[in-house]
Design an enzyme around this catalytic site. Structure first.
Site, PDB file in Angstrom:
ATOM      1  N   SER A   8       0.950  -1.104  -0.007  1.00 39.53           N
ATOM      2  CA  SER A   8       0.169  -0.193   0.078  1.00 39.53           C
ATOM      3  C   SER A   8       0.950   1.074   0.146  1.00 39.53           C
ATOM      4  CB  SER A   8      -0.823  -0.038   1.268  1.00 39.53           C
ATOM      5  OG  SER A   8      -1.519   1.188   1.650  1.00 39.53           O
ATOM      6  N   TYR A  68      -2.670   0.052  10.614  1.00 37.92           N
ATOM      7  CA  TYR A  68      -2.702  -0.235   9.235  1.00 37.92           C
ATOM      8  C   TYR A  68      -1.206   0.211   8.605  1.00 37.92           C
ATOM      9  CZ  TYR A  68      -3.819  -0.791   4.124  1.00 37.92           C
ATOM     10  OH  TYR A  68      -4.163  -1.073   2.923  1.00 37.92           O
TER      11      TYR A  68
END
Length: 258
Positions: A140, A155
């Site tokens: 990501s 995250y």
């Protein structure tokens, strides 16, 4: 052809029922791969013809092993692992929750986004070594950017940890298996955020509003689609990338030069 095998290549995609994983499944199937999907839920639309679905939890070693076994028994081996299943943290910051709740959230995100990848790699390692295959993982922009992209602390932790996992696996499995990753940014998908022990909620509930934010955030002013990312996975899994391992492709609109 990965592994120099005759016939169709065989790929296992975790989290392949929706989002980026679904686009990768469709792209691989369209280019002649035999595909097995490991996901915790049925897809909303039928998977491509010939694609096998294994319902299971990526946090379970047994479920990952069952998915690998399905691929090997049905198609004679495994050439490609795409580790893609993931969950978001909803943008929760360090001081947004009591410590116990924050720890619970972090454990759940890490279990899916990091331990899930580890277990998939462990299950797939031997058949991939036999056929000189490849692993490709979804990272990501949160693997590199920690503010302004909607990521919370859990995250960001998970996606940074996954970079280390990719690099370790690349060193561990060389020279027979290549391990690389794609780190997208600004992609509207069905990604969900962890809520409580097992619940989840939409991350991209307002696509138009979030698209405007994404365009303002990246230098190229682009909002990418899963279908635009899928060929990158196929490239990394192919012999066209035979000299690459431990690398991360970053289709994020140029965040590194922002």
């Amino acid at each position: 052809m990965v592994g120099q095998q005759s016939g169709a290549r065989v790929a296992l995609v975790t989290g392949g029922a929706s989002g980026i994983g679904r686009a990768v499944v469709e792209d691989l199937a369209r280019h002649g791969h035999r595909v097995v999907v490991l996901d915790h839920e049925e897809p909303r639309e039928p998977l491509p013809d010939g694609t096998a679905l294994v319902l299971g939890d990526v946090r379970s070693a047994a479920d990952n092993e069952r998915a690998v076994r399905t691929a090997v028994e049905a198609h004679g081996g495994l050439d490609v692992l795409v580790g893609n299943a993931g969950i978001h943290d909803g943008g929760v910051g360090l001081r947004d929750r009591p410590a116990a709740e924050l720890a619970e959230l972090a454990r759940r995100v890490l279990d899916v986004d990091v331990v899930g990848y580890l277990l998939a790699a462990r299950a797939a390692a031997e058949p991939l070594l036999e056929r000189r295959g490849a692993m490709v993982f979804t990272l990501s922009d949160a693997s590199y950017v920690v503010r302004g992209n909607g990521s919370g602390v859990a995250y960001a932790m998970a996606k940074h940890a996954a970079v280390g996992l990719v690099r370790h696996l690349a060193a561990d499995l060389a020279p027979r298996v290549r391990v690389n990753a794609v780190a997208p940014g600004g992609v509207l998908t069905g990604l969900r955020a962890a809520v409580g022990a097992e619940g989840s909620a939409e991350v991209f509930g307002d696509p138009d509003g979030i698209s405007a934010v994404i365009r303002d955030f990246n230098p190229l002013r682009v909002v990418l689609t899963p279908a635009q990312l899928a060929p990158l996975y196929r490239f990394l899994a192919s012999d066209d990338a035979h000299g690459m391992t431990g690398e991360v492709l970053r289709p994020d609109g140029g965040l590194d030069v922002r």
